[in-house]
Design an enzyme around this catalytic site. Structure first.
Site, PDB file in Angstrom:
ATOM      1  N   GLY A 161       0.826  -1.219   0.000  1.00  0.00           N
ATOM      2  CA  GLY A 161       0.000   0.000   0.000  1.00  0.00           C
ATOM      3  C   GLY A 161       0.856   1.263   0.000  1.00  0.00           C
ATOM      4  N   ASP A 162       1.939   1.247   0.764  1.00  0.00           N
ATOM      5  CA  ASP A 162       2.840   2.414   0.807  1.00  0.00           C
ATOM      6  C   ASP A 162       3.483   2.612  -0.562  1.00  0.00           C
ATOM      7  OD1 ASP A 162       2.240   2.136   3.501  1.00  0.00           O
ATOM      8  OD2 ASP A 162       4.086   1.023   3.905  1.00  0.00           O
TER       9      ASP A 162
HETATM   10  N1  LIG Z   1      -1.364 -10.239  -3.660  1.00  0.00           N
HETATM   11  C1  LIG Z   1      -1.160  -9.222  -4.494  1.00  0.00           C
HETATM   12  N2  LIG Z   1      -0.989  -9.445  -5.816  1.00  0.00           N
HETATM   13  C2  LIG Z   1      -0.810  -8.419  -6.679  1.00  0.00           C
HETATM   14  N3  LIG Z   1      -0.790  -7.115  -6.314  1.00  0.00           N
HETATM   15  C3  LIG Z   1      -0.950  -6.845  -5.009  1.00  0.00           C
HETATM   16  C4  LIG Z   1      -1.131  -7.866  -4.029  1.00  0.00           C
HETATM   17  N4  LIG Z   1      -1.248  -7.286  -2.816  1.00  0.00           N
HETATM   18  C5  LIG Z   1      -1.151  -5.944  -3.031  1.00  0.00           C
HETATM   19  N5  LIG Z   1      -0.987  -5.679  -4.341  1.00  0.00           N
HETATM   20  C6  LIG Z   1      -0.915  -4.364  -4.999  1.00  0.00           C
HETATM   21  O1  LIG Z   1      -0.604  -3.378  -4.026  1.00  0.00           O
HETATM   22  C7  LIG Z   1      -1.741  -2.505  -3.841  1.00  0.00           C
HETATM   23  C8  LIG Z   1      -1.858  -2.129  -2.373  1.00  0.00           C
HETATM   24  O2  LIG Z   1      -2.090  -3.288  -1.618  1.00  0.00           O
HETATM   25  P1  LIG Z   1      -3.192  -3.378  -0.473  1.00  0.00           P
HETATM   26  O3  LIG Z   1      -4.532  -3.180  -1.035  1.00  0.00           O
HETATM   27  O4  LIG Z   1      -2.918  -4.661   0.261  1.00  0.00           O
HETATM   28  O5  LIG Z   1      -2.826  -2.087   0.398  1.00  0.00           O
HETATM   29  P2  LIG Z   1      -2.776  -1.885   1.961  1.00  0.00           P
HETATM   30  O6  LIG Z   1      -3.922  -2.615   2.588  1.00  0.00           O
HETATM   31  O7  LIG Z   1      -2.614  -0.441   2.193  1.00  0.00           O
HETATM   32  O8  LIG Z   1      -1.414  -2.688   2.240  1.00  0.00           O
HETATM   33  P3  LIG Z   1      -0.318  -2.595   3.406  1.00  0.00           P
HETATM   34  O9  LIG Z   1      -0.941  -1.896   4.581  1.00  0.00           O
HETATM   35  O10 LIG Z   1       0.013  -4.065   3.648  1.00  0.00           O
HETATM   36  O11 LIG Z   1       0.835  -1.876   2.800  1.00  0.00           O
HETATM   37  C9  LIG Z   1      -2.943  -3.256  -4.391  1.00  0.00           C
HETATM   38  O12 LIG Z   1      -3.954  -2.362  -4.820  1.00  0.00           O
HETATM   39  C10 LIG Z   1      -2.308  -4.019  -5.558  1.00  0.00           C
HETATM   40  O13 LIG Z   1      -2.157  -3.159  -6.680  1.00  0.00           O
HETATM   41  O1  LIG Z   2       1.650   0.358  12.924  1.00  0.00           O
HETATM   42  P1  LIG Z   2       1.497   1.184  11.671  1.00  0.00           P
HETATM   43  O2  LIG Z   2       2.277   2.467  11.754  1.00  0.00           O
HETATM   44  O3  LIG Z   2       0.090   1.360  11.247  1.00  0.00           O
HETATM   45  O4  LIG Z   2       2.141   0.329  10.478  1.00  0.00           O
HETATM   46  C1  LIG Z   2       3.528   0.035  10.515  1.00  0.00           C
HETATM   47  C2  LIG Z   2       3.853  -0.961   9.426  1.00  0.00           C
HETATM   48  O5  LIG Z   2       3.117  -2.192   9.565  1.00  0.00           O
HETATM   49  O6  LIG Z   2       3.501  -0.386   8.172  1.00  0.00           O
HETATM   50  C3  LIG Z   2       4.451  -0.730   7.181  1.00  0.00           C
HETATM   51  C4  LIG Z   2       3.752  -1.432   6.049  1.00  0.00           C
HETATM   52  O7  LIG Z   2       2.741  -0.628   5.523  1.00  0.00           O
HETATM   53  C5  LIG Z   2       5.510  -1.579   7.879  1.00  0.00           C
HETATM   54  O8  LIG Z   2       6.779  -1.276   7.382  1.00  0.00           O
HETATM   55  C6  LIG Z   2       5.348  -1.253   9.338  1.00  0.00           C
HETATM   56  O9  LIG Z   2       5.766  -2.259  10.211  1.00  0.00           O
END
Ligand SMILES: Nc1ncnc2c1ncn2[C@@H]1O[C@H](COP(=O)(O)OP(=O)(O)OP(=O)(O)O)[C@@H](O)[C@H]1O
Ligand SMILES: O=P(O)(O)OC[C@@]1(O)O[C@H](CO)[C@@H](O)[C@@H]1O
Length: 305
Positions: A250-251
């Protein structure tokens, strides 16, 4: 310049086990330590995209030193406010599924908070973008992000915010440049049950535009993401590969969109890069490299919905 703010960075201690049994000794097959925290991840991806960035926030203790040294080794520009307490360690467990254990974070004194706010406001120039991402350590007031917005606007800079719930809703009237909830966070924002369709998700995402956000992405993990505009919306995804580590996907997506948009790309072009960055991280051990992002970018598909 794009400044990332990580108020609560972490060493991400990534551990791999074939299986996990609660209440028993589990032998790990692999362990890695990575500099973590959402803003730091954003800056690392911006650096991969060659977009100028400086990572800001709080770092302290031996854990803070580890992060500082790791970022220095990668030549990532940083200016963290030192704190007396130890920066946290978050455990990222890869077994049959991914489990994250995120610590609350260290104590931040009033003096440390003031030092940070002064350092940030002294740096800001017209046209800068401040990305505020991730949780707040326990001592910071819940309004800490929102309270930074007047100084950002006074400097004629913009902000991007990656937080959830009321804290996110509270900033919308101040017109964040980009917001990117995932589909679960979006439903939770409006106390809705999970959305049954893309159309329903688009309708809900559009409310964030109405409430003041300038650009809205909704991420849906393996199902790709949506770019939602006032009069149209797009769904995009990438060619599936083996998912290795979705922490930071997501980041990475937020960095890709903000980096390209700020460099003058159209929202649709920026969205394609965002999709590539998010998936490229999910398909990598650590955050995506530039090479991996370019590889995945070639497989991006987007259609109007
Ligand atoms: N399993 C996957 N396969 C392909 N692309 C993925 C996958 N997981 C994440 N992505 C890509 O990354 C983007 C962001 O992922 P996600 O929706 O999990 O964000 P998030 O919940 O903010 O994630 P996180 O907090 O783990 O960083 C998705 O919209 C997709 O484009
Ligand atoms: O506890 P928070 O600040 O919500 O999330 C922190 C964290 O899970 O977010 C990143 C992935 O998005 C990791 O690098 C880190 O450990």
């Amino acid at each position: 310049m794009i400044y990332s703010i990580t108020l609560n960075p972490s060493i991400d201690y990534v551990v791999t086990s074939d299986q996990l049994f609660l209440g028993r000794v589990n032998r790990l097959t692999e362990t890695t330590k990575l500099p973590g925290g959402k803003g730091i991840n954003v800056s690392r991806i911006l650096q991969a995209l060659a977009v100028p960035t400086v990572a800001l926030g709080f770092l302290g203790g031996f854990t803070g030193d580890f992060i500082k040294n790791a970022l220095k080794a990668d030549d990532l520009p940083c200016d963290f406010t030192p704190i007396a307490a130890d920066t946290r360690i978050n455990v990222k467990l890869r077994a049959e599924s991914e489990t994250e254990l995120n610590a609350p974070g260290p104590r931040i004194t009033d003096d440390e908070q003031h030092t940070f706010i002064t350092a940030l406001t002294e740096r800001l120039q017209p046209g800068d973008v401040v990305v505020m991402a991730g949780s707040l350590p326990p001592d910071l007031p819940a309004s800490f992000y929102r309270d930074l917005i007047p100084a950002i606007h006074t400097a004629h800079a913009e902000f991007v915010i990656d937080t959830t719930g009321q804290a996110l809703l509270d900033t919308l009237a101040d017109h964040p440049l980009v917001v990117k909830p995932n589909h679960h966070e979006l439903a939770a924002l409006f106390n809705d049950a999970p959305y049954p369709s893309i159309e329903a998700t688009v309708q809900a995402g559009r409310k964030l535009l109405t409430l003041g956000a300038q650009h809205v992405l909704v991420s849906m993990a393996g199902k790709g993401a949506l770019l939602i505009e006032a009069d149209r919306a797009y769904h995009g995804n990438t060619k599936p590969q083996q998912v290795i580590n979705s922490v930071g996907a997501g980041d990475s997506m937020l960095a890709g969109f903000t980096g390209r948009l700020t460099a003058g790309a159209t929202p649709l072009e920026a969205f394609k890069t965002a999709l590539a960055c998010g998936s490229a991280t999910a398909y990598s051990q650590d955050l995506a490299t530039r090479e991996k992002i370019d590889d995945v970018l070639a497989t991006v598909t987007v259609k109007e919905v």
